[in-house]
Motif scaffolding. Sequence first.
Motif, short mmCIF file in Angstrom:
data_model
loop_
_atom_site.label_atom_id
_atom_site.label_comp_id
_atom_site.label_asym_id
_atom_site.label_seq_id
_atom_site.Cartn_x
_atom_site.Cartn_y
_atom_site.Cartn_z
N ALA A 107 -30.36 51.24 81.67
CA ALA A 107 -29.97 52.63 81.42
C ALA A 107 -30.80 53.56 82.29
CB ALA A 107 -30.13 52.98 79.94
N ALA A 108 -32.09 53.26 82.43
CA ALA A 108 -32.99 54.09 83.24
C ALA A 108 -32.64 54.01 84.72
CB ALA A 108 -34.44 53.68 83.00
N VAL A 109 -32.40 52.82 85.22
CA VAL A 109 -32.05 52.64 86.64
C VAL A 109 -30.79 53.44 86.99
CG1 VAL A 109 -31.18 50.95 88.31
CG2 VAL A 109 -33.19 50.42 86.95
N LEU B 247 -17.30 41.13 81.08
CA LEU B 247 -16.55 42.04 81.94
C LEU B 247 -16.03 43.24 81.15
CD1 LEU B 247 -14.53 39.62 84.26
CD2 LEU B 247 -16.37 41.19 84.94
N SER B 248 -15.58 43.00 79.94
CA SER B 248 -15.11 44.09 79.09
C SER B 248 -16.24 45.06 78.78
CB SER B 248 -14.52 43.55 77.79
OG SER B 248 -13.36 42.78 78.06
N CYS B 249 -17.44 44.53 78.54
CA CYS B 249 -18.60 45.39 78.29
C CYS B 249 -19.00 46.14 79.55
CB CYS B 249 -19.77 44.55 77.77
SG CYS B 249 -19.50 43.92 76.11
N ARG B 250 -18.91 45.48 80.69
CA ARG B 250 -19.25 46.12 81.96
C ARG B 250 -18.32 47.30 82.26
NH1 ARG B 250 -19.23 43.29 87.96
NH2 ARG B 250 -19.85 45.16 89.07
N TYR B 251 -17.05 47.12 81.99
CA TYR B 251 -16.06 48.15 82.31
C TYR B 251 -15.70 49.05 81.14
CZ TYR B 251 -15.71 45.66 86.69
OH TYR B 251 -16.02 45.08 87.89
N ASN C 251 -22.25 52.25 70.81
CA ASN C 251 -22.23 52.63 69.39
C ASN C 251 -21.45 51.64 68.54
OD1 ASN C 251 -23.87 54.94 69.53
ND2 ASN C 251 -22.15 56.19 70.21
N TYR C 252 -20.43 51.02 69.11
CA TYR C 252 -19.68 49.99 68.39
C TYR C 252 -20.52 48.71 68.25
CZ TYR C 252 -16.30 46.27 67.53
OH TYR C 252 -15.65 45.17 67.01
N LEU C 253 -21.20 48.33 69.33
CA LEU C 253 -21.94 47.06 69.35
C LEU C 253 -23.21 47.07 68.49
CD1 LEU C 253 -21.69 46.15 73.15
CD2 LEU C 253 -20.59 44.94 71.24
N LEU C 254 -23.95 48.17 68.51
CA LEU C 254 -25.27 48.18 67.87
C LEU C 254 -25.28 47.73 66.41
CD1 LEU C 254 -27.08 51.20 69.53
CD2 LEU C 254 -27.55 48.76 69.81
N PRO C 255 -24.35 48.17 65.56
CA PRO C 255 -24.38 47.69 64.18
C PRO C 255 -23.98 46.20 64.03
CG PRO C 255 -23.04 49.68 64.39
CD PRO C 255 -23.35 49.22 65.76
N LEU C 256 -23.40 45.64 65.09
CA LEU C 256 -22.90 44.26 65.01
C LEU C 256 -23.87 43.21 65.53
CD1 LEU C 256 -19.24 44.85 66.27
CD2 LEU C 256 -20.07 44.76 63.90
N HIS D 288 -26.84 44.83 78.00
CA HIS D 288 -27.15 45.13 79.40
C HIS D 288 -25.92 45.73 80.08
CE1 HIS D 288 -30.51 42.17 78.96
NE2 HIS D 288 -31.10 42.98 79.83
N MET D 289 -24.77 45.10 79.87
CA MET D 289 -23.54 45.54 80.54
C MET D 289 -23.11 46.94 80.08
SD MET D 289 -22.80 43.31 82.70
CE MET D 289 -23.04 41.61 83.12
N ALA D 290 -23.12 47.17 78.78
CA ALA D 290 -22.71 48.47 78.26
C ALA D 290 -23.69 49.57 78.67
CB ALA D 290 -22.58 48.41 76.74
N CYS D 291 -24.98 49.28 78.59
CA CYS D 291 -26.01 50.29 78.88
C CYS D 291 -26.11 50.58 80.38
CB CYS D 291 -27.36 49.83 78.35
SG CYS D 291 -27.40 49.73 76.56
N GLY D 292 -26.03 49.56 81.19
CA GLY D 292 -26.13 49.76 82.63
C GLY D 292 -24.98 50.55 83.20
N ASN D 293 -23.86 50.54 82.50
CA ASN D 293 -22.67 51.22 83.00
C ASN D 293 -22.31 52.48 82.21
OD1 ASN D 293 -21.68 49.44 85.28
ND2 ASN D 293 -22.11 47.97 83.66
N GLY D 294 -23.18 52.86 81.27
CA GLY D 294 -23.02 54.13 80.58
C GLY D 294 -21.91 54.23 79.57
N HIS D 295 -21.57 53.14 78.92
CA HIS D 295 -20.47 53.14 77.96
C HIS D 295 -20.98 53.41 76.54
CE1 HIS D 295 -17.90 51.92 81.17
NE2 HIS D 295 -18.56 50.79 81.36
N LEU D 296 -21.16 54.68 76.22
CA LEU D 296 -21.73 55.08 74.94
C LEU D 296 -20.86 54.67 73.76
CD1 LEU D 296 -24.04 56.55 73.52
CD2 LEU D 296 -22.75 58.68 73.80
#
Length: 190
Positions: free
Chosen positions: A86-88, A14-18, A61-66, A49-57
């Motif tokens: 992200a495309a949808v 939920l935190s990633c979604r929002y 950026n925080y998640l990718l190195p982890l 999925h949650m971060a990308c689908g909802n546009g949380h750049l």
Amino acid sequence: MATPTTDDQEELLLSCRYGELDDVKEFVTKFGAEALADVRDANGNCVLHMACGNGHLDLLNYLLPLVPATLLAARNEAQSTPLHWAAVNAHLDIAQVLVKFSGGPGVDLIDIKNAAGRTPLGEAELAGWDEGATWLVQMMKLDSENNNAENETDPVEGEDTLDATAVQDMEVEIEDADGGVAKMTISGGQ
């Protein structure tokens, strides 16, 4: 470190979604970055999925190195990746970060088909997201075998050559898994 409970995992998603970056950081502090990769919802969606689908750049950026780079190509129950989402949802900055992430699958992400037989490019076209579809086409490895330096020949003296800077537009036809053809014009570097 402690093991996250089902409730902890649901809260993380939920935190990633929002886009609640502070809550995600708190999860990592409490359970470690390794725990991020294993969290999925009932449909197989992960934190990306949650971060990308909802546009949380900022969150992406925080998640990718982890997270492991393999998570960039993680598929949910519908076989969609974070790039599909992200495309949808027409998130160009997200798509660019996913494709360009060092150590990740790169442009190969563009070729992954979901259960409906669509690539992220197909999803962008279906959504009517021309800007994203154009960018994805520009990033694709089109005829990469023909672009090798060893296949190039020198022009014959006196023969006209094409100046790459003179190319204004290029029309591309892309066939989807169902045999439908989409036509797209890619503007040159002008």
